[in-house]
Design a protein around this motif. Structure first.
Motif, short mmCIF file in Angstrom:
data_model
loop_
_atom_site.label_atom_id
_atom_site.label_comp_id
_atom_site.label_asym_id
_atom_site.label_seq_id
_atom_site.Cartn_x
_atom_site.Cartn_y
_atom_site.Cartn_z
N GLU A 148 0.82 -1.21 0.00
CA GLU A 148 0.00 0.00 0.00
C GLU A 148 0.86 1.26 0.00
O GLU A 148 0.37 2.34 -0.35
CB GLU A 148 -0.91 0.01 1.22
CG GLU A 148 -2.13 -0.85 1.08
CD GLU A 148 -3.26 -0.36 1.97
OE1 GLU A 148 -2.97 0.35 2.94
OE2 GLU A 148 -4.41 -0.71 1.69
N HIS A 149 2.12 1.12 0.41
CA HIS A 149 2.99 2.30 0.39
C HIS A 149 3.31 2.75 -1.03
O HIS A 149 3.76 3.86 -1.24
CB HIS A 149 4.27 2.03 1.18
CG HIS A 149 4.03 2.04 2.66
ND1 HIS A 149 3.89 3.19 3.38
CD2 HIS A 149 3.86 1.02 3.53
CE1 HIS A 149 3.66 2.89 4.65
NE2 HIS A 149 3.64 1.58 4.77
N ASN A 150 3.08 1.88 -2.00
CA ASN A 150 3.30 2.26 -3.41
C ASN A 150 2.14 3.07 -3.96
O ASN A 150 2.15 3.54 -5.08
CB ASN A 150 3.50 1.02 -4.28
CG ASN A 150 4.63 0.13 -3.82
OD1 ASN A 150 4.56 -1.08 -3.92
ND2 ASN A 150 5.68 0.73 -3.29
N LEU A 155 0.15 5.49 5.28
CA LEU A 155 1.30 6.00 6.02
C LEU A 155 1.48 5.21 7.31
O LEU A 155 0.52 4.64 7.82
CB LEU A 155 1.15 7.50 6.31
CG LEU A 155 0.09 7.98 7.30
CD1 LEU A 155 0.35 9.43 7.65
CD2 LEU A 155 -1.30 7.85 6.73
N ASP A 156 2.73 5.17 7.77
CA ASP A 156 3.01 4.55 9.06
C ASP A 156 3.13 5.68 10.07
O ASP A 156 3.90 6.63 9.87
CB ASP A 156 4.33 3.76 9.00
CG ASP A 156 4.21 2.54 8.09
OD1 ASP A 156 3.08 2.10 7.83
OD2 ASP A 156 5.26 2.04 7.64
N ILE A 157 2.33 5.55 11.14
CA ILE A 157 2.28 6.61 12.15
C ILE A 157 2.93 6.11 13.43
O ILE A 157 2.60 5.03 13.92
CB ILE A 157 0.82 7.03 12.44
CG1 ILE A 157 0.09 7.40 11.13
CG2 ILE A 157 0.79 8.20 13.42
CD1 ILE A 157 -1.40 7.66 11.29
N TYR A 198 -0.37 -8.03 12.38
CA TYR A 198 -0.91 -6.82 13.03
C TYR A 198 0.10 -5.68 12.92
O TYR A 198 1.26 -5.82 13.28
CB TYR A 198 -1.18 -7.15 14.50
CG TYR A 198 -1.62 -6.00 15.35
CD1 TYR A 198 -2.59 -5.10 14.91
CD2 TYR A 198 -1.09 -5.83 16.63
CE1 TYR A 198 -3.02 -4.05 15.71
CE2 TYR A 198 -1.51 -4.78 17.45
CZ TYR A 198 -2.47 -3.90 16.98
OH TYR A 198 -2.89 -2.87 17.78
N GLU A 199 -0.38 -4.57 12.35
CA GLU A 199 0.48 -3.39 12.22
C GLU A 199 -0.26 -2.19 12.81
O GLU A 199 -1.00 -1.51 12.10
CB GLU A 199 0.84 -3.12 10.75
CG GLU A 199 1.76 -4.17 10.15
CD GLU A 199 2.41 -3.72 8.84
OE1 GLU A 199 2.09 -2.62 8.35
OE2 GLU A 199 3.23 -4.50 8.31
N PRO A 200 -0.06 -1.93 14.10
CA PRO A 200 -0.79 -0.83 14.75
C PRO A 200 -0.41 0.55 14.22
O PRO A 200 -1.08 1.53 14.54
CB PRO A 200 -0.43 -0.97 16.23
CG PRO A 200 0.83 -1.76 16.26
CD PRO A 200 0.82 -2.65 15.05
N TRP A 201 0.62 0.62 13.39
CA TRP A 201 1.11 1.91 12.88
C TRP A 201 0.63 2.22 11.46
O TRP A 201 0.73 3.35 11.01
CB TRP A 201 2.65 1.91 12.88
CG TRP A 201 3.22 0.73 12.13
CD1 TRP A 201 3.41 0.63 10.79
CD2 TRP A 201 3.63 -0.54 12.68
NE1 TRP A 201 3.90 -0.60 10.45
CE2 TRP A 201 4.05 -1.34 11.60
CE3 TRP A 201 3.68 -1.05 13.98
CZ2 TRP A 201 4.52 -2.63 11.78
CZ3 TRP A 201 4.14 -2.35 14.16
CH2 TRP A 201 4.56 -3.13 13.08
N HIS A 202 0.12 1.21 10.75
CA HIS A 202 -0.17 1.41 9.33
C HIS A 202 -1.63 1.84 9.11
O HIS A 202 -2.56 1.06 9.37
CB HIS A 202 0.12 0.11 8.56
CG HIS A 202 -0.07 0.23 7.08
ND1 HIS A 202 0.97 0.27 6.18
CD2 HIS A 202 -1.19 0.34 6.33
CE1 HIS A 202 0.50 0.38 4.94
NE2 HIS A 202 -0.83 0.43 5.02
N PHE A 203 -1.81 3.06 8.62
CA PHE A 203 -3.15 3.58 8.34
C PHE A 203 -3.29 3.89 6.86
O PHE A 203 -2.34 4.33 6.21
CB PHE A 203 -3.42 4.85 9.18
CG PHE A 203 -3.69 4.51 10.62
CD1 PHE A 203 -4.97 4.40 11.10
CD2 PHE A 203 -2.62 4.26 11.49
CE1 PHE A 203 -5.22 4.05 12.42
CE2 PHE A 203 -2.86 3.91 12.82
CZ PHE A 203 -4.16 3.80 13.29
#
Ligand SMILES: [Zn+2]
Length: 288
Positions: A148-150, A155-157, A198-203
């Protein structure tokens, strides 16, 4: 003597604490869109299947190059867009629209006393992703075009006060990000569907009212798109507005695509699902 007033005040204060965290979402599945013979029809194009804020990008679905929005900016040189939060690196790229929404969200969090946000990653182009994939391997990174970063919408927060899932920032986002069009893309209990830990930073930015519906229904993007396809058309009251969301299947001959009728003068948005259909979101608030 004035005890009742103290109780009323306490009630207001307590209920006020939660205000804004939970938004009422009402979904009507059989409501017809208000159109008649004079309503304009919108010609959909094949390219729209692969572009927009709802496109699905995961291990199976690769993004098309048209999916990258044309408003990618470098936050490192846009001080006016980075007020109230930090950047982990001197250059972080992101869609300007998403950056502005993130700024609004950070401003709202600051009013709740939560202000230690940091963006640690945004848009990565294909060669950056290829390099990352080669360095980290398939357990920790996705191949180019599948991250999804492409896309420029994710964004990673982080929090400057500690790990995001143990911070006030992470906690605030978990409750409120939905109100600003953002979704926690890889929740702990949906790893079997997302295929990602689980990625609690990836929105991911999907926009309103989609984020609110996903929160209400406890859907990840994969589930939400399947739900829209199954329903065909739903009417939604969310965030003080009324919307009609219509799923339109793409036609097989690439050159010929469907038309969809929308109410005269209505505001609308079209996004593809990056599979085989379109999602047309029509704002009905001033139409009904
Ligand atoms: Zn990420």
């Amino acid at each position: 003597m004035k005890k009742w007033w103290i109780w009323v005040s306490m009630f207001l204060v307590l209920s006020g604490c939660g205000f804004g965290e939970e938004q009422d979402v009402k979904i009507t599945v059989d409501a017809k869109i208000p159109i008649d013979g004079t309503s304009p029809s919108l010609q959909l194009t094949r390219k729209q299947v692969y572009t927009g804020s709802l496109v699905l990008v995961n291990k199976e679905r690769k993004l098309h190059k048209e999916a990258v929005p044309n408003d990618i900016i470098d936050l490192g040189v846009r001080d006016e867009l980075t007020k109230g939060f930090e950047l982990l690196e001197s250059s972080i790229l992101l869609s300007e629209k998403v950056a502005r929404k993130f700024g609004e969200m950070v401003e709202a969090a600051a009013k709740d006393g939560v202000h230690d946000f940091r963006i640690s990653s945004g848009y990565r182009d294909m060669s950056d992703q290829e390099q990352l994939f080669e360095e980290k391997g398939e357990d920790y990174a996705l191949p180019a075009g599948h991250s999804e970063h492409n896309l420029g919408l994710s964004l990673d927060i982080g929090s400057t006060s500690g790990p995001i899932d143990q911070s006030a920032e992470g906690n605030w986002l978990k409750k409120n990000a939905w109100n600003y069009g953002f979704i926690l893309r890889y929740p702990k209990d949906k790893t079997n569907i997302t295929g990602i830990q689980y990625e609690p930073w990836h929105f991911r930015y999907v926009g309103l009212p989609h984020s609110l519906i996903m929160k209400e229904k406890d859907f990840v993007l994969e589930e939400y798109l399947a739900y829209l396809k199954e329903q065909g058309s739903i009417q939604v009251e969310a965030g003080g507005e009324t919307y009609q969301i219509i799923y339109v299947p793409a036609y097989v001959p690439v050159s010929k695509q469907p038309k969809v009728s929308i109410p005269s003068g209505s505001k609308y948005d079209v996004s593809g699902d990056n599979i085989d259909g379109y999602i047309v979101t029509v704002l009905l608030t001033n139409i009904l």
